[in-house]
Each structure stands twice: as structure tokens, then as C-alpha cells.
Design a protein around this motif. Structure first.
Motif, PDB file in Angstrom:
ATOM      1  N   GLY A 184     -31.421 -11.425  25.304  1.00  0.00           N
ATOM      2  CA  GLY A 184     -29.895 -12.036  25.288  1.00  0.00           C
ATOM      3  C   GLY A 184     -29.680 -12.063  26.810  1.00  0.00           C
ATOM      4  O   GLY A 184     -30.658 -11.637  27.600  1.00  0.00           O
ATOM      5  N   PRO A 185     -28.689 -12.396  27.508  1.00  0.00           N
ATOM      6  CA  PRO A 185     -28.604 -12.252  28.796  1.00  0.00           C
ATOM      7  C   PRO A 185     -27.976 -11.030  29.220  1.00  0.00           C
ATOM      8  O   PRO A 185     -28.075  -9.990  28.373  1.00  0.00           O
ATOM      9  N   CYS A 186     -27.920 -10.636  30.553  1.00  0.00           N
ATOM     10  CA  CYS A 186     -27.667  -9.280  30.913  1.00  0.00           C
ATOM     11  C   CYS A 186     -26.461  -8.896  30.726  1.00  0.00           C
ATOM     12  O   CYS A 186     -26.220  -7.909  29.989  1.00  0.00           O
ATOM     13  N   VAL A 187     -25.397  -9.736  30.819  1.00  0.00           N
ATOM     14  CA  VAL A 187     -23.993  -9.429  30.703  1.00  0.00           C
ATOM     15  C   VAL A 187     -23.195 -10.659  30.061  1.00  0.00           C
ATOM     16  O   VAL A 187     -23.804 -11.814  30.066  1.00  0.00           O
ATOM     17  N   ILE A 188     -22.281 -10.201  29.352  1.00  0.00           N
ATOM     18  CA  ILE A 188     -21.574 -11.505  28.713  1.00  0.00           C
ATOM     19  C   ILE A 188     -20.879 -12.136  29.863  1.00  0.00           C
ATOM     20  O   ILE A 188     -19.827 -11.574  30.484  1.00  0.00           O
ATOM     21  N   GLU A 189     -21.085 -13.596  29.893  1.00  0.00           N
ATOM     22  CA  GLU A 189     -20.646 -14.151  31.134  1.00  0.00           C
ATOM     23  C   GLU A 189     -19.389 -14.988  30.612  1.00  0.00           C
ATOM     24  O   GLU A 189     -18.318 -15.243  31.219  1.00  0.00           O
ATOM     25  N   SER A 190     -19.296 -15.437  29.420  1.00  0.00           N
ATOM     26  CA  SER A 190     -18.125 -16.042  28.523  1.00  0.00           C
ATOM     27  C   SER A 190     -18.711 -16.087  27.047  1.00  0.00           C
ATOM     28  O   SER A 190     -19.575 -16.098  26.655  1.00  0.00           O
ATOM     29  N   ARG A 191     -17.565 -16.463  26.423  1.00  0.00           N
ATOM     30  CA  ARG A 191     -17.504 -16.415  24.893  1.00  0.00           C
ATOM     31  C   ARG A 191     -18.332 -17.550  24.454  1.00  0.00           C
ATOM     32  O   ARG A 191     -19.489 -17.597  23.800  1.00  0.00           O
ATOM     33  N   GLU A 192     -18.250 -18.687  25.322  1.00  0.00           N
ATOM     34  CA  GLU A 192     -19.160 -19.940  24.710  1.00  0.00           C
ATOM     35  C   GLU A 192     -20.591 -19.652  25.273  1.00  0.00           C
ATOM     36  O   GLU A 192     -21.503 -20.216  24.465  1.00  0.00           O
ATOM     37  N   MET A 193     -20.751 -19.176  26.349  1.00  0.00           N
ATOM     38  CA  MET A 193     -22.302 -18.913  26.655  1.00  0.00           C
ATOM     39  C   MET A 193     -22.911 -17.730  25.722  1.00  0.00           C
ATOM     40  O   MET A 193     -24.032 -18.251  25.124  1.00  0.00           O
ATOM     41  N   ILE A 194     -22.284 -16.918  25.128  1.00  0.00           N
ATOM     42  CA  ILE A 194     -22.788 -16.051  24.288  1.00  0.00           C
ATOM     43  C   ILE A 194     -23.244 -16.651  22.875  1.00  0.00           C
ATOM     44  O   ILE A 194     -24.235 -16.578  22.449  1.00  0.00           O
ATOM     45  N   MET A 195     -22.083 -17.617  22.554  1.00  0.00           N
ATOM     46  CA  MET A 195     -22.506 -18.317  20.944  1.00  0.00           C
ATOM     47  C   MET A 195     -23.513 -19.207  21.428  1.00  0.00           C
ATOM     48  O   MET A 195     -24.442 -19.315  20.547  1.00  0.00           O
ATOM     49  N   LYS A 196     -23.717 -19.799  22.230  1.00  0.00           N
ATOM     50  CA  LYS A 196     -24.675 -20.907  22.420  1.00  0.00           C
ATOM     51  C   LYS A 196     -26.006 -20.323  22.692  1.00  0.00           C
ATOM     52  O   LYS A 196     -27.234 -20.768  22.097  1.00  0.00           O
ATOM     53  N   LEU A 197     -26.047 -19.217  23.427  1.00  0.00           N
ATOM     54  CA  LEU A 197     -27.342 -18.608  23.581  1.00  0.00           C
ATOM     55  C   LEU A 197     -27.773 -17.852  22.466  1.00  0.00           C
ATOM     56  O   LEU A 197     -29.034 -17.633  22.033  1.00  0.00           O
ATOM     57  N   CYS A 198     -26.936 -17.227  21.683  1.00  0.00           N
ATOM     58  CA  CYS A 198     -27.356 -16.255  20.592  1.00  0.00           C
ATOM     59  C   CYS A 198     -27.971 -17.243  19.461  1.00  0.00           C
ATOM     60  O   CYS A 198     -28.794 -16.982  18.935  1.00  0.00           O
ATOM     61  N   GLU A 199     -27.183 -18.431  19.289  1.00  0.00           N
ATOM     62  CA  GLU A 199     -27.868 -19.336  18.252  1.00  0.00           C
ATOM     63  C   GLU A 199     -29.161 -19.803  18.646  1.00  0.00           C
ATOM     64  O   GLU A 199     -30.104 -19.896  17.855  1.00  0.00           O
ATOM     65  N   LYS A 200     -29.560 -20.221  19.716  1.00  0.00           N
ATOM     66  CA  LYS A 200     -30.863 -20.711  20.343  1.00  0.00           C
ATOM     67  C   LYS A 200     -31.688 -19.544  20.276  1.00  0.00           C
ATOM     68  O   LYS A 200     -32.996 -19.762  19.958  1.00  0.00           O
ATOM     69  N   LEU A 201     -31.325 -18.396  20.670  1.00  0.00           N
ATOM     70  CA  LEU A 201     -32.579 -17.224  20.719  1.00  0.00           C
ATOM     71  C   LEU A 201     -32.676 -16.871  19.160  1.00  0.00           C
ATOM     72  O   LEU A 201     -34.022 -16.661  19.008  1.00  0.00           O
ATOM     73  N   LYS A 202     -31.913 -16.863  18.352  1.00  0.00           N
ATOM     74  CA  LYS A 202     -32.238 -16.554  16.952  1.00  0.00           C
ATOM     75  C   LYS A 202     -33.203 -17.594  16.335  1.00  0.00           C
ATOM     76  O   LYS A 202     -34.143 -17.340  15.706  1.00  0.00           O
TER      77      LYS A 202
END
Length: 267
Positions: free
Chosen positions: A17-35
Motif C-alpha cells: 500500500g502507500p506509506c500514509v493515507i493521503e486521502s480516502r479516494e486515493m486509498i480506495m483506488k490503490l487498494c482495488e488495483k493492488l488487490k
């Protein structure tokens, strides 16, 4: 959760994942792609992001959204994508709240000797991932392990993230991975933090992300099956640890090669 820990003891897995939560939108988008990427390559996936980076070099550095908002975002990602999640704690008082959301409580390397932090993490009943301090050997991790065990928790993982070498630099001694494996718990190679240059960019940490895949390949060659990567769509714009991250568009190729190394060792 018992099922997750059993899987992590026997099968290849990726914490990313990223180092830090930068925004809700960023987390949802990145989590989906990494999964999608990790599962397509046959790894168990655990999503990681920090709600607070309490150990930043500079007081002006971005730290994250904080405990309440950060845990809400992690809980949403966990439910929305049906994935286990992990985050780090820096104070014993954070353990209870974090333990209600995450599957794995992470102990930062700088704090792995803090008894109150370890016992509080242990008492959540969740898996405890202890990152090896930059100033400890693999065998020295016996004592953090004992603190968690004696607090009633035997769901432990140990993470290598480099040892301090001179100024603003780290080196990985792969004997530490082998030594930590003697405790009988899953061992993880933190490939991206191992190429960090702490405080090396005038008030923030630098790094050499191009070397991070090689850190993972070498760990796989000595039998490691758990790997930690910080990944970002655009590391140059990341609010923490950008220089040592792996770009999202390169990540799947890294996992493909990593799998080939593990298969070669197994074969």
C-alpha cells in the motif's frame, strides 16, 4: 483471522500500500488495483497504510489524517474489497481502537523494544508484526518476541527492514532473515524501507527505489515468503517515502519475477 495467520505461515503473501493515507479516494483506488495485481499473481494480499506517521524527520512533514478518520478509511477499504488490512501504532493507547479494525497490528522498527507498545498490541488478539529495529540483529528479536508471547499472543510475524550503516544509509544483512526464521514465525522482507536513506534529503528521508525489487528477490532466494512493498501511482508526488517506493505500473512485473525466484528455490 486464525485462517489468515495459518495461510501466512505457509503461503506467499504481500503486504502493500502507500506509506500514509493521503486521502480516502486515493486509498480506495490503490487498494482495488493492488488487490487485482497481487491476487492475479497468486499471492495472499494484505493492504497497508498509516493513519499517522509519527516518526517523520521534520515537524512540518505530512503525517496523515489521524486515528479516527484513518481507521474509518481502512475499515471501509477492508469491507469494500474484502481484504485484510494492517497499520502501525506508535502509542500503547492506540492499540485497542486499531485492533477493532485491522487484522495485523504493526510495530514500527524504531519502537520494537517498547514493552508497553508490544504488550498492548498483543492484548488486541490480532496478529502482531514486529519490524526489526535498525540497531538490532536478527537474534536480538528474541526479546520483542518474548514480550508478545508472554502477553498471551503467539500470532507473531517479524520484518527485516535494513540495519543502519554509516550516516543516512541502511544495509541488509540477509543472515538476519535466516536468524529470525529460527523463532518459528513468518518472516517478512520489507523491500522498500530497506532502500531508504533516513533523513537524507535535508529534512526528509531519501531512498533508492530502483533497488527495492532486488531486495525482495534476494530474500526469496533465502526462503522468505512474505514481502512488504510501498507502492504509489506516482512516487514523485507521494507525501511520504516517495523515493523508495515502487511505481504502481511496475509492480506486477516485480511480483512476476519474485514468483519465479521462489519457484526456482522451491524446485
Amino acid at each position: 483471522m486464525k485462517e489468515l495467520y495459518a495461510k501466512l505461515r505457509t503461503e506467499p503473501f504481500i503486504i502493500t500500500g502507500p506509506c500514509v493515507i493521503e486521502s480516502r479516494e486515493m486509498i480506495m483506488k490503490l487498494c482495488e488495483k493492488l488487490k487485482e495485481i497481487t491476487e492475479r499473481q497468486g499471492y495472499t494480499f494484505i493492504f497497508k497504510a498509516s493513519f499517522d506517521k509519527a516518526n517523520r524527520t521534520s515537524i512540518t512533514s505530512f503525517r496523515g489524517p489521524g486515528l479516527e478518520e484513518g481507521l474509518a478509511i481502512l475499515a471501509e477499504a477492508k469491507a469494500r474489497f474484502n481484504v485484510p488490512v494492517t497499520t502501525d501504532i506508535h502509542e500503547a493507547s492506540q492499540a485497542e481502537a486499531v485492533g477493532k479494525v485491522v487484522d495485523i497490528v504493526q510495530i514500527p522498527a524504531f519502537l520494537c523494544r517498547q514493552t508497553d507498545l508490544l504488550t498492548a498490541a498483543a492484548k488486541t488478539g490480532k496478529i502482531v508484526n514486529i519490524k526489526k529495529a535498525q540497531f538490532l540483529s536478527g537474534y536480538d528479536m528474541e526479546h520483542p518476541v518474548q514480550k508478545v508471547e508472554e502477553s498471551g499472543n503467539n500470532k507473531i510475524m517479524l520484518t527485516e527492514r535494513g540495519s543502519m550503516f554509516g550516516y543516512n544509509n541502511l544495509v541488509v544483512d540477509y543472515r538476519n532473515l535466516i536468524d529470525m526464521s529460527t523463532f518459528g514465525y513468518p518472516v517478512i522482507m520489507d523491500a522498500t524501507h530497506s532502500v531508504q536513506r533516513p533523513g537524507g534529503l535535508a529534512g526528509k528521508s531519501g531512498g533508492d527505489g530502483r533497488l527495492a525489487p532486488s531486495m525482495a528477490y534476494a530474500a526469496a532466494a533465502v526462503g522468505v515468503k512474505g514481502f512488504f512493498f510501498e507502492v504509489h501511482e506516482n512516487p514523485a508526488e507521494a507525501k511520504s517515502d516517495g523515493p523508495n517506493m515502487i511505481p504502481l505500473n511496475e509492480f506486477e512485473n516485480v511480483l512476476k519475477k519474485l514468483k519465479r525466484v521462489m519457484e526456482a528455490v522451491k524446485g
